[in-house]
Design an enzyme around this catalytic site. Structure first.
Site, PDB file in Angstrom:
ATOM      1  N   GLU A 102       8.398  54.198  62.025  1.00  0.00           N
ATOM      2  CA  GLU A 102       8.745  53.264  60.945  1.00  0.00           C
ATOM      3  C   GLU A 102      10.215  53.428  60.568  1.00  0.00           C
ATOM      4  OE1 GLU A 102       5.090  52.114  58.445  1.00  0.00           O
ATOM      5  OE2 GLU A 102       5.811  54.022  57.684  1.00  0.00           O
ATOM      6  N   HIS A 149       5.081  60.079  55.371  1.00  0.00           N
ATOM      7  CA  HIS A 149       5.672  58.737  55.194  1.00  0.00           C
ATOM      8  C   HIS A 149       7.086  58.895  54.630  1.00  0.00           C
ATOM      9  CE1 HIS A 149       6.345  54.675  53.744  1.00  0.00           C
ATOM     10  NE2 HIS A 149       5.349  54.294  54.529  1.00  0.00           N
TER      11      HIS A 149
HETATM   12  P1  PGA Z   1       5.828  47.281  54.918  1.00  0.00           P
HETATM   13  O1  PGA Z   1       5.524  48.865  54.802  1.00  0.00           O
HETATM   14  O2  PGA Z   1       4.805  46.716  55.880  1.00  0.00           O
HETATM   15  O3  PGA Z   1       5.647  46.771  53.534  1.00  0.00           O
HETATM   16  O4  PGA Z   1       7.203  47.147  55.453  1.00  0.00           O
HETATM   17  C1  PGA Z   1       5.150  49.625  55.921  1.00  0.00           C
HETATM   18  C2  PGA Z   1       4.953  51.056  55.513  1.00  0.00           C
HETATM   19  O5  PGA Z   1       5.742  51.581  54.711  1.00  0.00           O
HETATM   20  O6  PGA Z   1       4.014  51.723  55.982  1.00  0.00           O
END
Ligand code: PGA
Length: 223
Positions: free
Chosen positions: A149, A94
């Site tokens: 992401e 992540h």
């Molecule tokens: P968020 O986070 O939905 O709060 O933007 C997503 C993530 O970091 O997996």
């Protein structure tokens, strides 16, 4: 049938008592075509497993991290064999870990290997195609789910466009064959359907909006 994955990433939130309340307020069970995976903190994995087994819920459990080492003298780390007792999935790489805990490609590859060794399905997060393009990660493609992401979209309330996410999904699938691709970053119950209807997006990774069980149930319904 191609499943839609809906993954909740609770990050560093919720005590055991709060996790219990969440589990008992969510009345949605995964269906044939929707795989719901909840990733609580390590401290809540046991309570989650206990509840899910007792309620005969189809919700799957994921961990948010995994040690790059096997069991042994690694204070503070949680090893793959320990996680496998409680979860089927694990988030790896992540952007918050890459940034705050300096996880580099070498570490991430070791974590993917340990996950594979213990039959945990990794959900590998990338913010940019370059993180897999020239990487040995390509060799680990078999059992991985990739979550795209973009950093600017995480927690900002400003998601990427579904079209852009779809384009990234296409690029990821070109590199990693039929790997399921998730989109993550400011997913809400209002926008989730715009992402999951895209041909190269197989689901979503949800942070903030997964903390409230009613909101998360809406997300599952609309995905
Ligand atoms: P968020 O986070 O939905 O709060 O933007 C997503 C993530 O970091 O997996």
């Amino acid at each position: 049938m191609n499943k839609t994955f809906i993954v909740a990433n609770w990050k560093s939130n919720k005590t055991n008592a709060e996790s219990n309340v969440w589990i008992n307020s969510i009345d949605y069970l995964s269906s044939e075509d929707k795989e719901v995976i909840v990733c609580p903190s390590f401290t809540s994995l046991s309570v989650f497993k206990y509840n899910i087994t007792n309620n005969k819920s189809k919700i799957k459990i994921g961990a948010q991290n995994i040690s790059q080492f096997d069991e042994g003298a690694y204070t503070g780390e949680v090893a793959g064999r320990q996680i496998k007792e409680l979860a089927d999935y694990v988030i790896v790489g992540h952007s918050e870990r890459r940034e705050n805990f300096h996880e580099d490609e070498g570490t991430i590859i070791k974590k993917l290997e340990i996950a594979g060794k213990y039959q945990l399905t990794p959900i590998l997060c990338i913010s940019d195609i370059s993180q897999i393009q020239n990487s040995k990660i390509k060799a680990l493609k078999k059992t991985t789910i990739v979550a795209y992401e973009p950093i600017a979209a995480i927690g900002s309330g400003i998601p990427d466009s579904p079209e852009n996410a779809n384009e990234m999904g296409k690029k990821i699938k070109e590199l990693l064959e039929e790997t399921p691709v998730l989109y993550g970053g400011s997913v809400t119950s209002e926008n989730v359907g715009q992402f999951t209807k895209m041909p190269n997006i197989n689901g979503v990774l949800v942070g903030g909006a997964s903390l409230d069980p009613q909101t998360f149930a809406e997300i599952i319904k609309n995905a």
